[in-house]
Every structure is written in structure tokens, then in C-alpha cells.
Design a protein around this motif. Structure first.
Motif, PDB file in Angstrom:
ATOM      1  N   ASN A   1     -55.463-129.866  48.838  1.00 30.17           N
ATOM      2  CA  ASN A   1     -54.094-129.337  48.873  1.00 30.17           C
ATOM      3  C   ASN A   1     -53.957-128.069  49.708  1.00 30.17           C
ATOM      4  O   ASN A   1     -52.906-127.436  49.688  1.00 30.17           O
ATOM      5  N   LEU A   2     -54.983-127.734  50.444  1.00 33.30           N
ATOM      6  CA  LEU A   2     -54.960-126.520  51.269  1.00 33.30           C
ATOM      7  C   LEU A   2     -53.912-126.646  52.366  1.00 33.30           C
ATOM      8  O   LEU A   2     -53.846-127.654  53.069  1.00 33.30           O
ATOM      9  N   ASN A   3     -53.079-125.609  52.508  1.00 35.95           N
ATOM     10  CA  ASN A   3     -52.018-125.608  53.520  1.00 35.95           C
ATOM     11  C   ASN A   3     -52.349-124.742  54.724  1.00 35.95           C
ATOM     12  O   ASN A   3     -51.952-125.058  55.841  1.00 35.95           O
ATOM     13  N   ILE A   4     -53.012-123.625  54.483  1.00 29.97           N
ATOM     14  CA  ILE A   4     -53.300-122.669  55.551  1.00 29.97           C
ATOM     15  C   ILE A   4     -54.777-122.310  55.507  1.00 29.97           C
ATOM     16  O   ILE A   4     -55.301-121.971  54.449  1.00 29.97           O
ATOM     17  N   LEU A   5     -55.432-122.388  56.669  1.00 32.24           N
ATOM     18  CA  LEU A   5     -56.829-121.997  56.776  1.00 32.24           C
ATOM     19  C   LEU A   5     -56.980-121.053  57.961  1.00 32.24           C
ATOM     20  O   LEU A   5     -56.734-121.426  59.103  1.00 32.24           O
ATOM     21  N   ASN A   6     -57.359-119.824  57.645  1.00 27.85           N
ATOM     22  CA  ASN A   6     -57.534-118.805  58.676  1.00 27.85           C
ATOM     23  C   ASN A   6     -59.024-118.519  58.828  1.00 27.85           C
ATOM     24  O   ASN A   6     -59.653-117.956  57.935  1.00 27.85           O
ATOM     25  N   LEU A   7     -59.571-118.912  59.968  1.00 27.16           N
ATOM     26  CA  LEU A   7     -60.979-118.689  60.298  1.00 27.16           C
ATOM     27  C   LEU A   7     -61.118-117.826  61.548  1.00 27.16           C
ATOM     28  O   LEU A   7     -62.128-117.877  62.237  1.00 27.16           O
ATOM     29  N   ASN A   8     -60.112-117.052  61.841  1.00 23.92           N
ATOM     30  CA  ASN A   8     -60.120-116.203  63.030  1.00 23.92           C
ATOM     31  C   ASN A   8     -61.287-115.219  63.019  1.00 23.92           C
ATOM     32  O   ASN A   8     -61.712-114.750  61.968  1.00 23.92           O
ATOM     33  N   SER A   9     -61.754-114.913  64.216  1.00 17.88           N
ATOM     34  CA  SER A   9     -62.712-113.830  64.450  1.00 17.88           C
ATOM     35  C   SER A   9     -63.990-113.963  63.617  1.00 17.88           C
ATOM     36  O   SER A   9     -64.388-113.068  62.893  1.00 17.88           O
ATOM     37  N   ASN A  10     -64.615-115.106  63.751  1.00 11.67           N
ATOM     38  CA  ASN A  10     -65.917-115.362  63.156  1.00 11.67           C
ATOM     39  C   ASN A  10     -66.877-115.740  64.282  1.00 11.67           C
ATOM     40  O   ASN A  10     -66.650-115.383  65.442  1.00 11.67           O
ATOM     41  N   LYS A  11     -67.909-116.485  63.952  1.00 13.27           N
ATOM     42  CA  LYS A  11     -68.886-116.942  64.944  1.00 13.27           C
ATOM     43  C   LYS A  11     -69.026-118.459  64.899  1.00 13.27           C
ATOM     44  O   LYS A  11     -70.069-119.008  65.221  1.00 13.27           O
ATOM     45  N   ILE A  12     -67.959-119.116  64.517  1.00 18.28           N
ATOM     46  CA  ILE A  12     -67.965-120.572  64.349  1.00 18.28           C
ATOM     47  C   ILE A  12     -68.094-121.242  65.714  1.00 18.28           C
ATOM     48  O   ILE A  12     -67.378-120.912  66.648  1.00 18.28           O
ATOM     49  N   ASN A  13     -69.025-122.201  65.810  1.00 17.62           N
ATOM     50  CA  ASN A  13     -69.186-122.915  67.080  1.00 17.62           C
ATOM     51  C   ASN A  13     -68.889-124.406  66.959  1.00 17.62           C
ATOM     52  O   ASN A  13     -68.879-125.111  67.950  1.00 17.62           O
ATOM     53  N   LYS A  14     -68.638-124.862  65.734  1.00 16.14           N
ATOM     54  CA  LYS A  14     -68.361-126.284  65.535  1.00 16.14           C
ATOM     55  C   LYS A  14     -67.375-126.471  64.394  1.00 16.14           C
ATOM     56  O   LYS A  14     -67.471-125.808  63.368  1.00 16.14           O
ATOM     57  N   ILE A  15     -66.458-127.406  64.603  1.00 15.01           N
ATOM     58  CA  ILE A  15     -65.549-127.822  63.540  1.00 15.01           C
ATOM     59  C   ILE A  15     -66.024-129.198  63.098  1.00 15.01           C
ATOM     60  O   ILE A  15     -66.022-130.144  63.891  1.00 15.01           O
ATOM     61  N   GLN A  16     -66.438-129.305  61.860  1.00 16.28           N
ATOM     62  CA  GLN A  16     -66.945-130.570  61.360  1.00 16.28           C
ATOM     63  C   GLN A  16     -65.829-131.613  61.279  1.00 16.28           C
ATOM     64  O   GLN A  16     -64.671-131.298  61.054  1.00 16.28           O
TER      65      GLN A  16
END
Length: 109
Positions: free
Chosen positions: A20-35
Motif C-alpha cells: 500500500n506504499l504511495n510515496i518512496l523517497n530514495l534521493n541522495s543515496n548510493k543506490i546503483n540498481k532498482i530491483q
């Protein structure tokens, strides 16, 4: 859910169970892949991924009904830059088309 500025390198797999998640904020991290499990977030309307190390946006995002999709400041190679510069709807439609033809997705590996 705000997970910005915490220096994570991967999206925690448990997030993909938050149906039920509506908003996901992953700004300004070190993420290199979206599963590809991102497709499980069917109620997601806002996805914030600015200032990470993402180079490929998975075609499974085409299954989502995003209203806001922010990707600025990532070294994105797929989809092509001319698509990324368009509207959210254009990006999602492009990914939807690629998802439907995913048997032939070797071109972006």
C-alpha cells in the motif's frame, strides 16, 4: 516512506512487501540498481531517485501508475536520455512497451 540521505547502496527487499506504499523517497543515496520487485508496489504514485548511481531503469516500472518519477543526477543508460527527459507518462509508456516485449530485452544489457 523517506529513506533519503542515509547512504544505502541497495533498496531493502522488505520495502517491496509494502503493497500500500504511495510515496518512496530514495534521493541522495548510493543506490546503483532498482530491483525488478519494484513492480510489487502497485499503489506507488511517487518514486524519488535523484542523486544516486542508477544506470538502468528496469522495465518492470512500466507496470506502475507513477504520477511523479524523479531521476535527476543519475548516470542512466537505459532508457535513453531522450526518453528520460520527457514526461513521467512518456517514460512509463516506453517501459510498458519494453515490458510487453521483454523476451527481446538483450539490447539494454
Amino acid at each position: 516512506l523517506d529513506l533519503s540521505y542515509i547512504s544505502i547502496e541497495n533498496i531493502p527487499i522488505s520495502i517491496f512487501n509494502l503493497s500500500n506504499l504511495n510515496i518512496l523517497n530514495l534521493n541522495s543515496n548510493k543506490i546503483n540498481k532498482i530491483q525488478s520487485e519494484i513492480q510489487n508496489l502497485l499503489h506507488l504514485r511517487e518514486l524519488w531517485l535523484m542523486n544516486n548511481n542508477i544506470s538502468i531503469i528496469p522495465i518492470e516500472i512500466g507496470k506502475l501508475d507513477l504520477k511523479i518519477f524523479r531521476l535527476f543526477n543519475n548516470p542512466i543508460k537505459f532508457p535513453p536520455q531522450y526518453i528520460i527527459e520527457k514526461s513521467v507518462n512518456d517514460i512509463i509508456n516506453y517501459l510498458k512497451k519494453k515490458f510487453k516485449n521483454k523476451g527481446n530485452y538483450f539490447y539494454f544489457l
